[in-house]
Design an enzyme around this catalytic site. Structure first.
Site, PDB file in Angstrom:
ATOM      1  CB  ILE A   1      -1.659  -8.028   7.414  1.00 46.92           C
ATOM      2  CG1 ILE A   1      -1.212  -7.314   6.122  1.00 46.92           C
ATOM      3  CG2 ILE A   1      -0.732  -7.647   8.571  1.00 46.92           C
ATOM      4  CD1 ILE A   1      -1.368  -5.810   6.137  1.00 46.92           C
TER       5      ILE A   1
ATOM      6  N   PRO B   1      -3.931   8.741 -11.126  1.00 47.23           N
ATOM      7  CG  PRO B   1      -5.965   9.347 -12.096  1.00 47.23           C
ATOM      8  CD  PRO B   1      -4.928   8.262 -12.096  1.00 47.23           C
TER       9      PRO B   1
ATOM     10  CG  ASN C   1      -2.000  -2.622  -3.634  1.00 45.87           C
ATOM     11  OD1 ASN C   1      -2.805  -3.226  -2.957  1.00 45.87           O
ATOM     12  ND2 ASN C   1      -1.917  -1.302  -3.617  1.00 45.87           N
TER      13      ASN C   1
ATOM     14  CE1 TYR D   1      -7.672   1.132   4.225  1.00 48.00           C
ATOM     15  CE2 TYR D   1      -6.032   2.721   3.479  1.00 48.00           C
ATOM     16  CZ  TYR D   1      -6.360   1.572   4.161  1.00 48.00           C
ATOM     17  OH  TYR D   1      -5.373   0.872   4.816  1.00 48.00           O
TER      18      TYR D   1
ATOM     19  NE  ARG E   1       3.558   4.617  -3.352  1.00 49.20           N
ATOM     20  CZ  ARG E   1       3.714   5.719  -4.099  1.00 49.20           C
ATOM     21  NH1 ARG E   1       4.878   6.339  -4.132  1.00 49.20           N
ATOM     22  NH2 ARG E   1       2.707   6.177  -4.805  1.00 49.20           N
TER      23      ARG E   1
HETATM   24  C1  WQD Z   1       3.063   1.356  -5.572  1.00 46.81           C
HETATM   25  C2  WQD Z   1       3.772   2.064  -6.694  1.00 46.81           C
HETATM   26  C3  WQD Z   1       2.279   3.117  -8.243  1.00 46.81           C
HETATM   27  C4  WQD Z   1       0.481  -0.602  -9.698  1.00 46.81           C
HETATM   28  C5  WQD Z   1      -0.360   1.947  -0.642  1.00 46.81           C
HETATM   29  C6  WQD Z   1      -0.826   0.582  -0.252  1.00 46.81           C
HETATM   30  C7  WQD Z   1      -2.287   0.434  -0.504  1.00 46.81           C
HETATM   31  C8  WQD Z   1      -3.027   1.472   0.256  1.00 46.81           C
HETATM   32  C9  WQD Z   1      -2.429   2.817   0.158  1.00 46.81           C
HETATM   33  C10 WQD Z   1      -2.739   1.285   2.635  1.00 46.81           C
HETATM   34  C11 WQD Z   1       3.171   3.418  -7.037  1.00 46.81           C
HETATM   35  C12 WQD Z   1       3.026   2.011  -8.922  1.00 46.81           C
HETATM   36  C13 WQD Z   1       1.233   0.337  -9.034  1.00 46.81           C
HETATM   37  C14 WQD Z   1       0.726  -0.816 -11.091  1.00 46.81           C
HETATM   38  C15 WQD Z   1       2.451   0.844 -11.019  1.00 46.81           C
HETATM   39  N1  WQD Z   1      -3.329   1.024   1.536  1.00 46.81           N
HETATM   40  N2  WQD Z   1       2.195   1.048  -9.672  1.00 46.81           N
HETATM   41  N3  WQD Z   1       1.699  -0.092 -11.683  1.00 46.81           N
HETATM   42  O1  WQD Z   1      -0.278   3.346  -4.098  1.00 46.81           O
HETATM   43  O2  WQD Z   1       1.658   3.148  -2.489  1.00 46.81           O
HETATM   44  O3  WQD Z   1      -0.677   2.254  -1.969  1.00 46.81           O
HETATM   45  O4  WQD Z   1      -1.025   2.843   0.196  1.00 46.81           O
HETATM   46  O5  WQD Z   1      -3.054   1.630   3.629  1.00 46.81           O
HETATM   47  O6  WQD Z   1      -2.743  -0.824  -0.195  1.00 46.81           O
HETATM   48  O7  WQD Z   1      -0.124  -0.393  -0.942  1.00 46.81           O
HETATM   49  O8  WQD Z   1       0.731   1.058  -3.531  1.00 46.81           O
HETATM   50  O9  WQD Z   1       1.242  -0.976  -4.809  1.00 46.81           O
HETATM   51  O10 WQD Z   1      -0.667   0.507  -5.568  1.00 46.81           O
HETATM   52  O11 WQD Z   1       1.670   1.298  -5.841  1.00 46.81           O
HETATM   53  O12 WQD Z   1       3.313   1.477 -11.621  1.00 46.81           O
HETATM   54  O13 WQD Z   1       0.058  -1.637 -11.748  1.00 46.81           O
HETATM   55  O14 WQD Z   1       3.634   1.263  -7.895  1.00 46.81           O
HETATM   56  O15 WQD Z   1       2.109   4.221  -9.098  1.00 46.81           O
HETATM   57  O16 WQD Z   1       4.236   4.255  -7.417  1.00 46.81           O
HETATM   58  P1  WQD Z   1       0.410   2.571  -3.079  1.00 46.81           P
HETATM   59  P2  WQD Z   1       0.670   0.388  -4.954  1.00 46.81           P
END
Ligand code: WQD
Length: 339
Positions: A12, A293, A201, A151, A233
């Site tokens: 970022i 989880p 992510n 975090y 999201r």
């Molecule tokens: C997005 C969606 C997963 C990976 C966010 C920020 C992260 C953190 C916290 C911020 C969810 C699904 C993911 C995969 C999947 N920091 N998924 N398969 O959890 O919303 O986290 O908030 O301050 O940096 O991104 O983001 O990208 O991990 O997941 O199905 O291999 O994708 O379950 O629904 P998340 P994400």
């Protein structure tokens, strides 16, 4: 304005540096390169044709911050992106997360206030909201320090500290930006996200599958109470997010203010994967797995306050984000390490 970007060589930070330079501001990047490479700063200069000096050092060290001011100051503003950010890892390394994510703020504020900065912008997160049913989140939604992982707690603690610091420094502009899910990359393909190891992510994971370094996309649950059963999201293009920082600096007023930076549009995992497949031009191998989880079914914001008060709103969508992420990935198959 002359702006010190702590964590400025990260995902970022680099995009914000480009937006600031394009808007006519001057930047200096301070980064310990623990999560990025020096070449990222050089790429900022290539894109903008302007100088983006890099100071290598830890923003949690007063001596490092002081040296950055001595060598490159004075600064009008500090934007603080320097933090550990892996949610899962933070539950295993709480002390490291609290120390790094708080000490950096202390050092930057101590030195910054002594040297007369006018604005301090802090990278926070949409994960500070405590009630998952209170959607879309507005800045008035309930927050907590009692969150599911260190975090997120460290980010909320920072916000609380910043509000107190703003109260006793009435001339200081303190802006907290709560990011939703940053995705995408600069159109040039020269800067982007470069996660180490297997990405946590979604978009970086999908992109690694597309480039062939991971086998298949795992969909973490398709039995949520959402239209297609997968998680929702608020994916914000990193260039829109970066522009939010420029707007925040330009409109900053004395006192403490908080803004959500998101699109306000919930997008499902399946929709995001389909958009990426469209950008790549072929279907990707994928498989539904158990829920991860700690995941919630849905999170997205109401970005209205930033629109009204900062005059900022998103211009790019997930199709743009997928195209730009894929362009970055293809141009840099091993990230900055291959440069
Ligand atoms: C997005 C969606 C997963 C990976 C966010 C920020 C992260 C953190 C916290 C911020 C969810 C699904 C993911 C995969 C999947 N920091 N998924 N398969 O959890 O919303 O986290 O908030 O301050 O940096 O991104 O983001 O990208 O991990 O997941 O199905 O291999 O994708 O379950 O629904 P998340 P994400």
């Amino acid at each position: 304005m002359r702006v010190l970007l702590a964590g400025g060589a990260g995902y970022i930070g680099t995009h914000t540096a480009v937006s600031l330079l394009d808007a006519g501001h001057d930047v200096v990047l301070l980064d310990d390169l623990s999560g990025t490479h020096a070449v990222a700063a050089e790429r900022v200069e290539t894109i903008t044709g302007r100088a983006a000096p890099l100071v290598v050092g830890n923003a949690a060290d007063d001596a490092v911050v002081t040296a950055a001011f001595d060598e490159h100051g004075p600064f009008d503003a500090i934007i603080h992106f320097a933090a550990f950010k892996a949610v899962g890892e933070s539950t295993q390394k709480p002390l490291e997360y609290y120390a790094n994510n708080l000490d950096s703020t202390f050092a930057l504020l101590r030195v910054g206030l002594e040297r007369g900065i006018r604005s301090f912008v802090f990278s926070s997160t949409g994960t500070v909201y405590a009630d998952p049913d209170d959607l879309p989140f507005t800045e008035e939604s309930t927050t907590s320090v009692d969150l599911s992982n260190p975090y997120s707690k460290s980010k909320r603690m920072n916000e609380v500290i910043l509000a107190d610091v703003a109260r006793v420094n009435p001339e200081l502009n303190v802006t907290v930006l709560r990011y939703f899910n940053p995705v995408g990359a600069h159109r040039s393909g020269l800067i982007g996200e470069d996660p180490a190891g297997i990405p946590n992510n979604l978009m970086p994971f999908v992109s690694r599958v597309a480039i062939g370094s991971l086998e298949r996309v795992g969909i973490f649950g398709d039995d949520y109470d959402t239209p297609d059963g997968t998680g929702l999201r608020d994916y914000i293009h990193v260039v829109d997010l970066a522009d939010g920082h420029v707007a925040a600096l330009q409109k900053a007023q004395p006192g403490y203010a908080v803004y959500n930076l998101g699109t306000g549009v919930p997008v499902s995992v399946l929709e995001l994967v389909a958009a990426f497949e469209e950008a790549v031009g072929r279907e990707l191998p994928k498989q539904v797995l158990a829920r991860r989880p700690g995941d919630v079914a849905a999170t997205y914001c109401d970005p209205g306050k930033a629109r009204r008060e900062l005059g900022w709103s998103t211009r790019l969508g997930i199709d743009d984000a997928c195209r730009d992420y894929w362009h970055w990935q293809q141009s840099n198959p091993s990230g900055y390490a291959g440069a």
